[in-house]
Motif scaffolding. Structure first.
Motif, PDB file in Angstrom:
ATOM      1  N   SER B   6       0.870  -1.167   0.000  1.00 29.91           N
ATOM      2  CA  SER B   6       0.000   0.000   0.000  1.00 29.91           C
ATOM      3  C   SER B   6       0.911   1.223   0.000  1.00 29.91           C
ATOM      4  CB  SER B   6      -0.904  -0.034   1.224  1.00 29.91           C
ATOM      5  OG  SER B   6      -0.175  -0.370   2.385  1.00 29.91           O
ATOM      6  N   LYS B   7       0.365   2.391   0.204  1.00 33.30           N
ATOM      7  CA  LYS B   7       1.195   3.582   0.077  1.00 33.30           C
ATOM      8  C   LYS B   7       1.524   4.172   1.447  1.00 33.30           C
ATOM      9  CE  LYS B   7      -1.609   5.457  -2.702  1.00 33.30           C
ATOM     10  NZ  LYS B   7      -2.363   6.420  -3.570  1.00 33.30           N
ATOM     11  N   TYR B   8       1.779   3.247   2.384  1.00 31.12           N
ATOM     12  CA  TYR B   8       2.047   3.722   3.738  1.00 31.12           C
ATOM     13  C   TYR B   8       3.441   4.351   3.851  1.00 31.12           C
ATOM     14  CZ  TYR B   8       4.082  -0.946   3.684  1.00 31.12           C
ATOM     15  OH  TYR B   8       4.783  -2.063   3.333  1.00 31.12           O
ATOM     16  N   HIS B   9       4.423   3.510   4.122  1.00 35.36           N
ATOM     17  CA  HIS B   9       5.758   4.072   4.296  1.00 35.36           C
ATOM     18  C   HIS B   9       6.750   3.575   3.263  1.00 35.36           C
ATOM     19  CE1 HIS B   9       6.408   6.126   8.443  1.00 35.36           C
ATOM     20  NE2 HIS B   9       5.639   6.791   7.641  1.00 35.36           N
ATOM     21  N   HIS B  10       6.240   2.992   2.233  1.00 35.77           N
ATOM     22  CA  HIS B  10       7.050   2.565   1.090  1.00 35.77           C
ATOM     23  C   HIS B  10       7.835   1.280   1.334  1.00 35.77           C
ATOM     24  CE1 HIS B  10      10.320   2.238  -1.762  1.00 35.77           C
ATOM     25  NE2 HIS B  10       9.601   2.995  -2.567  1.00 35.77           N
ATOM     26  N   GLY B  11       8.161   0.953   2.566  1.00 32.36           N
ATOM     27  CA  GLY B  11       8.842  -0.298   2.823  1.00 32.36           C
ATOM     28  C   GLY B  11      10.340  -0.162   2.931  1.00 32.36           C
ATOM     29  N   ASP B  12      11.042  -0.098   1.812  1.00 27.80           N
ATOM     30  CA  ASP B  12      12.497   0.071   1.889  1.00 27.80           C
ATOM     31  C   ASP B  12      12.958   1.098   0.870  1.00 27.80           C
ATOM     32  OD1 ASP B  12      11.794  -1.429  -0.239  1.00 27.80           O
ATOM     33  OD2 ASP B  12      13.508  -2.785  -0.134  1.00 27.80           O
ATOM     34  N   LEU B  13      12.724   2.323   1.209  1.00 29.05           N
ATOM     35  CA  LEU B  13      13.093   3.410   0.310  1.00 29.05           C
ATOM     36  C   LEU B  13      14.582   3.375  -0.007  1.00 29.05           C
ATOM     37  CD1 LEU B  13      12.170   7.162   0.666  1.00 29.05           C
ATOM     38  CD2 LEU B  13      12.632   5.789  -1.344  1.00 29.05           C
ATOM     39  N   ARG B  14      15.377   3.185   1.016  1.00 31.32           N
ATOM     40  CA  ARG B  14      16.827   3.266   0.839  1.00 31.32           C
ATOM     41  C   ARG B  14      17.317   2.429  -0.341  1.00 31.32           C
ATOM     42  NH1 ARG B  14      21.842   4.211   3.703  1.00 31.32           N
ATOM     43  NH2 ARG B  14      23.336   2.808   2.736  1.00 31.32           N
ATOM     44  N   GLN B  15      16.963   1.164  -0.342  1.00 31.17           N
ATOM     45  CA  GLN B  15      17.429   0.296  -1.422  1.00 31.17           C
ATOM     46  C   GLN B  15      16.814   0.712  -2.758  1.00 31.17           C
ATOM     47  OE1 GLN B  15      19.885  -1.568  -0.878  1.00 31.17           O
ATOM     48  NE2 GLN B  15      20.021  -2.299  -3.001  1.00 31.17           N
ATOM     49  N   SER B  16      15.535   1.091  -2.715  1.00 33.17           N
ATOM     50  CA  SER B  16      14.887   1.530  -3.948  1.00 33.17           C
ATOM     51  C   SER B  16      15.596   2.738  -4.545  1.00 33.17           C
ATOM     52  CB  SER B  16      13.425   1.888  -3.691  1.00 33.17           C
ATOM     53  OG  SER B  16      12.707   0.738  -3.301  1.00 33.17           O
ATOM     54  N   LEU B  17      16.015   3.632  -3.678  1.00 27.44           N
ATOM     55  CA  LEU B  17      16.721   4.828  -4.155  1.00 27.44           C
ATOM     56  C   LEU B  17      18.034   4.445  -4.820  1.00 27.44           C
ATOM     57  CD1 LEU B  17      16.095   7.328  -1.224  1.00 27.44           C
ATOM     58  CD2 LEU B  17      15.226   7.495  -3.557  1.00 27.44           C
ATOM     59  N   ILE B  18      18.772   3.572  -4.154  1.00 29.69           N
ATOM     60  CA  ILE B  18      20.056   3.159  -4.718  1.00 29.69           C
ATOM     61  C   ILE B  18      19.864   2.516  -6.083  1.00 29.69           C
ATOM     62  CG2 ILE B  18      21.958   1.526  -4.455  1.00 29.69           C
ATOM     63  CD1 ILE B  18      22.013   2.067  -1.547  1.00 29.69           C
ATOM     64  N   GLU B  19      18.882   1.643  -6.168  1.00 30.33           N
ATOM     65  CA  GLU B  19      18.671   0.953  -7.447  1.00 30.33           C
ATOM     66  C   GLU B  19      18.220   1.915  -8.538  1.00 30.33           C
ATOM     67  OE1 GLU B  19      15.979  -2.197  -6.565  1.00 30.33           O
ATOM     68  OE2 GLU B  19      17.425  -3.246  -5.268  1.00 30.33           O
ATOM     69  N   ALA B  20      17.232   2.731  -8.204  1.00 32.60           N
ATOM     70  CA  ALA B  20      16.738   3.677  -9.207  1.00 32.60           C
ATOM     71  C   ALA B  20      17.831   4.647  -9.625  1.00 32.60           C
ATOM     72  CB  ALA B  20      15.535   4.438  -8.664  1.00 32.60           C
ATOM     73  N   ALA B  21      18.595   5.101  -8.642  1.00 27.40           N
ATOM     74  CA  ALA B  21      19.665   6.044  -8.950  1.00 27.40           C
ATOM     75  C   ALA B  21      20.715   5.390  -9.837  1.00 27.40           C
ATOM     76  CB  ALA B  21      20.299   6.560  -7.663  1.00 27.40           C
ATOM     77  N   SER B  22      21.067   4.130  -9.517  1.00 28.40           N
ATOM     78  CA  SER B  22      22.035   3.420 -10.355  1.00 28.40           C
ATOM     79  C   SER B  22      21.539   3.346 -11.783  1.00 28.40           C
ATOM     80  CB  SER B  22      22.258   2.009  -9.807  1.00 28.40           C
ATOM     81  OG  SER B  22      22.797   2.068  -8.508  1.00 28.40           O
TER      82      SER B  22
END
Lengths: 204, 204
Positions: B6-22
């Motif tokens: 759901s759209k609560y706290h996203h779960g694991d933003l940190r890893q998602s950011l790293i992957e998307a940024a890469s």
DNA sequence: AGCAAATGTTGACGGTGTCAAGATATGTGC
DNA sequence: GCACATATCTTGACACCGTCAACATTTGCT
């Protein structure tokens, strides 16, 4: 008409911009240079530079071009010492290269960094200076081969890429402050020379 | 609790950011990456990333650190082929190095570029991965010396700087698109190997 | 003198990184 | 189950940045 500098049209903004920008780059780095600060320091408004350079990239290219010209002079000075034995001249060339890079690290980064070359953003003016400089490296390499300093059996272009790449790599390690220190330049160059053209069969 | 996203706290933003940024870095380059675009693509607001990374630099360091870990694995894979003769292994190492650099050029630039190392902006996390990687290069060099591939007479540290500097230089020439082309990598590496450890006295 | 070109200025737009303050969800101790 | 601390996310704001458009001034040429 150009004697007392009143505040009319500034005189020669273009050159002033290049000089001030070079100074700022050497002090604060490429990333620290903004056209607005530059214009401010020179004493003109933010958009004045745009009448002399298409954009920021063009300014950087102009600075880089001057860097190439300066290095070319330095290289010629070293290579023209025909009284020195080839081995010594080669060492001096290598040392000169890395010292030039470390004396103007930001300029070197500009000349060979991806800021300019990555997405083909080099100005025609820059290319007109840089490409012959690359070719020059091949000519020099061919001469080294003729002098017996480097093996004749290897292709000159590939050899030029490798020898220059080596200097380039060492220079970058030093100026990027990674794993190598500027106080070790001479030792590293010595090691390089010993490794690449060790035997000096004719002498030893 | 983590099943249906759901759209609560996203779960694991940190890893998602790293992957998307890469991914974005590989597509558009480091300069093309902005935290705002990144946050937008991941589906959070502009400042959400700041709860996982101190600033943009910290994000880049995290990505670079992963690059070091990946290269370390790759290098280990190559060097562990003990059935191959040293000469061949050295060539494969060199080729592997440059191919790794050219396969992820933007990542390589991040790992070794001045963006991170110039003004000592490397995170402690990054240093903890990068410094041992530098040291590893010295160990490898010492081993090459023991195997007779490189002269024992030269200092291991200097030799490591030179050999790695050479690879680094060639890699940069290629990925910066300057004077060298990726289609010539193998030839350049061959030339390098021929130049650096030519005789193979035991065989020829 | 007059006109065109070169040069310089202010205003504005969209973009950036990042700080401060507030909102919301999560987890923990009772 | 409730309360509270903490982690997480959002909106608003600020100071920069590069650059375009429109306007002002100076210069050089005829």
């Amino acid at each position: 008409m150009n004697q007392t500098k009143s505040k009319y049209h500034h005189g020669d903004l273009r050159q002033s911009l290049i000089e001030a920008a070079s100074r700022m780059i050497n002090e604060e780095g490429i990333e620290g240079l903004s056209l607005r600060k530059l214009a401010d320091r020179v004493g003109v408004s933010r958009t004045a530079p745009y009448h002399h350079f298409a954009d920021k990239n063009a300014l950087l290219c102009a600075i880089a071009a001057e860097g190439f010209r300066r290095w070319h002079n330095e290289a010629q000075r070293i290579l023209s010492q025909t009284d020195l034995p080839p081995h010594t001249r080669y060492r001096q060339f290598a040392q000169g290269y890395i010292h030039y890079a470390t004396r103007y690290p930001e300029l070197y980064d500009l000349m060979f960094g991806r800021t300019i070359w990555k997405q083909a953003s080099a100005t025609e003016d820059l290319k007109a200076v840089a490409y012959p400089s690359f070719q020059h490296q091949v000519d020099i390499t061919r001469q080294w081969q003729a002098e017996g300093l480097l093996p004749n059996s290897l292709d000159s272009l590939r050899l030029a890429q490798v020898t220059w790449g080596t200097l380039h790599g060492l220079a970058r390690l030093v100026i990027d402050g990674i794993y190598a220190d500027s106080s070790h330049i001479d030792e590293m160059v010595d090691t390089l020379v010993d490794l690449v053209c060790p035997p000096v069969k004719s002498l030893r």
